[in-house]
Design a protein around this motif. Structure first.
Motif, PDB file in Angstrom:
ATOM      1  N   TYR A 144       0.848  -1.207   0.000  1.00 54.10           N
ATOM      2  CA  TYR A 144       0.000   0.000   0.000  1.00 54.10           C
ATOM      3  C   TYR A 144       0.879   1.250   0.000  1.00 54.10           C
ATOM      4  N   ASP A 145       1.917   1.243   0.837  1.00 48.99           N
ATOM      5  CA  ASP A 145       2.806   2.407   0.914  1.00 48.99           C
ATOM      6  C   ASP A 145       3.472   2.683  -0.435  1.00 48.99           C
ATOM      7  N   ARG A 146       3.929   1.641  -1.103  1.00 48.83           N
ATOM      8  CA  ARG A 146       4.575   1.832  -2.411  1.00 48.83           C
ATOM      9  C   ARG A 146       3.584   2.348  -3.446  1.00 48.83           C
ATOM     10  N   ALA A 147       2.367   1.822  -3.439  1.00 54.20           N
ATOM     11  CA  ALA A 147       1.349   2.283  -4.387  1.00 54.20           C
ATOM     12  C   ALA A 147       0.996   3.743  -4.125  1.00 54.20           C
ATOM     13  N   ILE A 148       0.830   4.093  -2.874  1.00 56.44           N
ATOM     14  CA  ILE A 148       0.480   5.471  -2.508  1.00 56.44           C
ATOM     15  C   ILE A 148       1.615   6.423  -2.865  1.00 56.44           C
ATOM     16  N   LYS A 149       2.836   5.985  -2.629  1.00 54.47           N
ATOM     17  CA  LYS A 149       3.982   6.836  -2.948  1.00 54.47           C
ATOM     18  C   LYS A 149       4.135   7.018  -4.462  1.00 54.47           C
ATOM     19  N   SER A 150       3.908   5.959  -5.221  1.00 56.30           N
ATOM     20  CA  SER A 150       4.115   6.041  -6.672  1.00 56.30           C
ATOM     21  C   SER A 150       2.974   6.737  -7.401  1.00 56.30           C
ATOM     22  N   ALA A 151       1.754   6.597  -6.918  1.00 61.74           N
ATOM     23  CA  ALA A 151       0.606   7.189  -7.610  1.00 61.74           C
ATOM     24  C   ALA A 151      -0.495   7.514  -6.602  1.00 61.74           C
ATOM     25  N   PRO A 152      -0.292   8.525  -5.760  1.00 62.77           N
ATOM     26  CA  PRO A 152      -1.238   8.800  -4.667  1.00 62.77           C
ATOM     27  C   PRO A 152      -2.667   9.064  -5.120  1.00 62.77           C
ATOM     28  N   LYS A 153      -2.839   9.688  -6.254  1.00 57.64           N
ATOM     29  CA  LYS A 153      -4.188  10.003  -6.722  1.00 57.64           C
ATOM     30  C   LYS A 153      -4.877   8.795  -7.338  1.00 57.64           C
ATOM     31  N   ASP A 154      -4.109   7.767  -7.665  1.00 57.24           N
ATOM     32  CA  ASP A 154      -4.685   6.568  -8.258  1.00 57.24           C
ATOM     33  C   ASP A 154      -5.157   5.559  -7.221  1.00 57.24           C
ATOM     34  N   VAL A 155      -4.870   5.813  -5.952  1.00 53.72           N
ATOM     35  CA  VAL A 155      -5.302   4.919  -4.878  1.00 53.72           C
ATOM     36  C   VAL A 155      -6.618   5.458  -4.328  1.00 53.72           C
ATOM     37  N   SER A 156      -7.607   4.596  -4.250  1.00 55.47           N
ATOM     38  CA  SER A 156      -8.936   4.989  -3.767  1.00 55.47           C
ATOM     39  C   SER A 156      -8.893   5.328  -2.275  1.00 55.47           C
ATOM     40  N   PRO A 157      -9.891   6.053  -1.801  1.00 54.63           N
ATOM     41  CA  PRO A 157      -9.975   6.322  -0.362  1.00 54.63           C
ATOM     42  C   PRO A 157     -10.032   5.028   0.454  1.00 54.63           C
ATOM     43  N   GLU A 158     -10.674   4.009  -0.111  1.00 52.62           N
ATOM     44  CA  GLU A 158     -10.739   2.712   0.586  1.00 52.62           C
ATOM     45  C   GLU A 158      -9.353   2.083   0.700  1.00 52.62           C
TER      46      GLU A 158
END
Length: 158
Positions: A52-66
């Motif tokens: 989750y941390d890597r996904a948020i760091k790489s594309a924060p706007k592409d990760v849903s609020p959930e």
């Protein structure tokens, strides 16, 4: 008539596929989120948190609020309440300041911190307004007010 039906069906199918891809359009971020969700489902929370941390760091706007909410829930599961509160206020609320998925987890981590139960109740009450079926928030609220009253006296049954 058949052509109109075909176009409508194609349009609906396209919309359905695109709505599932509204978040995580970046394939690397999507892969990380899939990996995180799978690890979360298996109970491998350390691996899920890293993904989750890597996904948020790489594309924060592409990760849903959930997705942010699931990441935040790992702090509570691991009882890292102070770190969780810091992450929610510094990362999750920066991206989705008023989303119920983030607020719900904020209430949980606040409830785990000594002396922050009233703050947890305040946040949980906001959650219940947007998500009346949030059993977690109802529990936080109920535990607080039950504890404030003290334990009820036993009633003798005749």
């Amino acid at each position: 008539m058949k052509r109109t039906w075909y176009k409508a069906a194609a349009t609906l199918a396209f919309c359905a596929v695109m709505s599932t891809r509204a978040f995580a359009q970046d394939s690397a971020a999507r892969q990380l989120l899939d990996e995180a969700d799978a690890a979360y489902a298996r109970g491998d929370f350390a691996k899920a948190a890293r993904a989750y941390d890597r996904a948020i760091k790489s594309a924060p706007k592409d990760v849903s609020p959930e997705g942010y909410g699931k990441r935040a829930s790992i702090f509570a599961i691991e009882k890292h309440y102070q770190d969780g509160l810091r992450w929610i206020t510094g990362v999750a609320e920066g991206q989705y300041p008023d989303h119920v998925a983030i607020r719900e987890q904020k209430a949980v981590v606040l409830a785990g911190l000594p002396g922050r139960q009233k703050d947890a109740v305040d946040v949980a009450e906001l959650v219940v307004k947007d998500k009346p079926d949030s059993s977690t928030s109802h529990k936080i609220i109920g535990d607080f007010y039950f504890g404030a009253r003290g334990k009820p006296e036993r009633v003798a049954l005749a």
